[in-house]
Design a protein around this motif. Structure first.
Motif, short mmCIF file in Angstrom:
data_model
loop_
_atom_site.label_atom_id
_atom_site.label_comp_id
_atom_site.label_asym_id
_atom_site.label_seq_id
_atom_site.Cartn_x
_atom_site.Cartn_y
_atom_site.Cartn_z
N SER A 79 0.83 -1.20 0.00
CA SER A 79 0.00 0.00 0.00
C SER A 79 0.87 1.25 0.00
CB SER A 79 -0.92 0.02 1.23
OG SER A 79 -0.15 0.19 2.41
N PRO A 102 -2.37 -0.20 -4.52
CA PRO A 102 -3.80 0.08 -4.70
C PRO A 102 -4.05 1.48 -5.26
CG PRO A 102 -3.21 0.24 -2.39
CD PRO A 102 -1.99 -0.28 -3.10
N TYR A 123 -3.75 -1.51 -8.78
CA TYR A 123 -4.85 -2.47 -8.77
C TYR A 123 -6.02 -1.88 -7.99
CZ TYR A 123 -4.09 -3.89 -3.88
OH TYR A 123 -3.98 -3.91 -2.52
N ASP A 124 -7.22 -2.40 -8.25
CA ASP A 124 -8.44 -1.84 -7.69
C ASP A 124 -8.81 -2.54 -6.39
OD1 ASP A 124 -10.80 -0.52 -7.26
OD2 ASP A 124 -11.89 -1.45 -8.92
N ARG A 125 -8.21 -2.10 -5.29
CA ARG A 125 -8.53 -2.69 -3.98
C ARG A 125 -9.99 -2.47 -3.61
NH1 ARG A 125 -4.74 -1.23 1.01
NH2 ARG A 125 -5.32 0.90 0.44
N GLU A 129 -10.17 -6.36 -6.44
CA GLU A 129 -9.08 -7.00 -7.17
C GLU A 129 -8.01 -7.48 -6.19
OE1 GLU A 129 -6.55 -6.20 -11.28
OE2 GLU A 129 -7.37 -4.50 -10.17
N ASP A 130 -7.42 -8.65 -6.45
CA ASP A 130 -6.45 -9.27 -5.54
C ASP A 130 -5.03 -8.89 -5.97
OD1 ASP A 130 -4.54 -11.37 -4.55
OD2 ASP A 130 -6.36 -12.10 -3.57
N ARG A 131 -4.32 -8.23 -5.07
CA ARG A 131 -2.98 -7.76 -5.41
C ARG A 131 -2.00 -8.90 -5.63
NH1 ARG A 131 -0.57 -5.08 0.20
NH2 ARG A 131 -0.27 -7.02 1.36
N ASP A 236 -4.00 2.53 6.32
CA ASP A 236 -3.80 1.82 5.05
C ASP A 236 -2.62 0.86 5.11
OD1 ASP A 236 -1.32 3.35 3.47
OD2 ASP A 236 -2.36 4.61 4.91
N GLN A 239 -3.78 -2.68 6.20
CA GLN A 239 -4.93 -3.27 5.52
C GLN A 239 -4.52 -4.52 4.76
OE1 GLN A 239 -6.67 0.55 3.70
NE2 GLN A 239 -8.43 -0.82 3.76
N THR A 240 -4.28 -5.59 5.45
CA THR A 240 -3.95 -6.86 4.80
C THR A 240 -5.09 -7.84 5.01
OG1 THR A 240 -2.75 -7.50 6.79
CG2 THR A 240 -1.47 -6.56 5.00
#
Length: 327
Positions: A79, A102, A123-125, A129-131, A236, A239-240
């Motif tokens: 992040s 993200p 990517y679209d958190r 979407e999964d990073r 942030d 955020q996992t």
């Protein structure tokens, strides 16, 4: 995805990482703070060159790559704090770095990562979407090595160098070493590294409200994911969606329980760090201090609290400071 599975994080690995990092970086200060009549010791990782402890694991991991691996480059997921640590190390070592970040990462973290030469892949958190899937595709396409933010043995060892420094600093002050360490926790890389570095200390991870998967996993004895309806959080950096087995094997042996910090408690900790320590600490970096100030932990005379990062947008931090006027 290219990632070694024959390396396991150890205390010896932490000691090696600490030696490597001591060659390139000064120790971050261990600052005294009076809380409830006791002095707790705050490890100011927010003062690292990239604004967080993540520089430790990144340096240990990238310096462990073979020449062939370096030539193929690396892929990171973050992040923002790990991203900056990896970008810093990659630039210094001449390694091409692509970082999966993200779209809603703090602007300061995106800008700093790009400024250090890394290629940022968004990517679209918020959209689900999964990073890790994005990173896996990039690694498959290029043969690059994955440098995961927490699920990597070298990363864990590198983060543990923070604990090695705490031990040395407290010994130099005649304190005999930390017996309680309170640490902000996302995926558990720093928490696991501290547990390896400080085997005789109680290590307590602190997570933001609604993102306490490590706390719940410790209670259940197995890895649990964050709920699908987890609330928005200013933390942030923490955020996992879930910890990884390499981390959890250490956490379940060393961490009896975890704690949760509320948004209000985090803001209060940020304000106090600014007022009394003269530090800018980001929300996730203040989570451990938040739990301490809220009285959620029985303190000792040798308590260490990790202030893990200080990368926050100026506007967001200004709102935190303004929140004092609302109380």
């Amino acid at each position: 995805m290219t990632q070694s599975t024959d390396h396991h994080p150890t205390a010896d690995g932490v000691a090696l990482a600490a030696r490597k990092i001591a060659e390139i970086l000064p120790r971050t200060p261990l600052l005294p703070l009076e809380v409830e009549g006791r002095t707790v010791w705050c490890k100011a990782e927010s003062l690292q060159p990239v604004g967080s402890f993540k520089i430790r694991g990144a340096w240990h991991r990238l310096t462990a790559l073979s020449e062939a691996q370096r030539a193929r480059g690396i892929v990171g997921v973050s992040s923002g704090n790990h991203a900056q640590g990896v970008a810093w190390a990659a630039r210094r070592l001449g390694i091409a770095a692509r970082i999966v970040m993200p779209v809603d990462a703090p602007a300061v973290k995106l800008a700093n990562t790009r400024a250090m030469g890394a290629d940022v892949v968004l990517y679209d958190r918020p959209g689900g979407e999964d990073r890790d899937e994005v990173a896996a595709r990039l690694c498959a396409d290029t043969g690059a090595t994955l440098v995961h933010a927490f699920g990597d043995p070298w990363i864990i060892e590198g983060q543990g160098s923070c604990g090695a420094e705490i031990a040395a600093q407290m010994a130099e002050m005649g304190l005999g070493g930390a017996d309680l360490v309170v640490v902000p926790c996302g995926g558990g890389g720093l928490t696991a590294g501290l547990a390896l570095a400080l085997p005789h200390a109680t290590v307590i991870p602190v997570e933001p409200e609604g993102w306490d998967d490590v706390r719940r996993s410790l209670e259940a004895g197995e890895i649990l994911r964050v709920a699908d309806d987890a609330p928005p959080t200013s933390c942030d950096a923490l955020q996992t969606p879930a910890t990884w087995p390499v981390n959890f094997e250490i956490l379940k042996e060393r961490c009896r329980f975890g704690l949760v910090a509320t948004p209000a408690e985090v803001r209060a900790a940020q304000n106090l760090a600014f007022d009394r320590l003269r530090l800018v600490v980001e929300p996730g970096g203040a989570a451990a201090l938040a739990a301490v100030l809220a009285g959620k932990i029985q303190l000792t005379d040798r308590t260490a609290v990790i202030l893990s990062g200080g990368n926050t947008d100026p506007g967001a931090f200004a709102k935190v400071l303004e929140s004092r006027l609302e109380r």
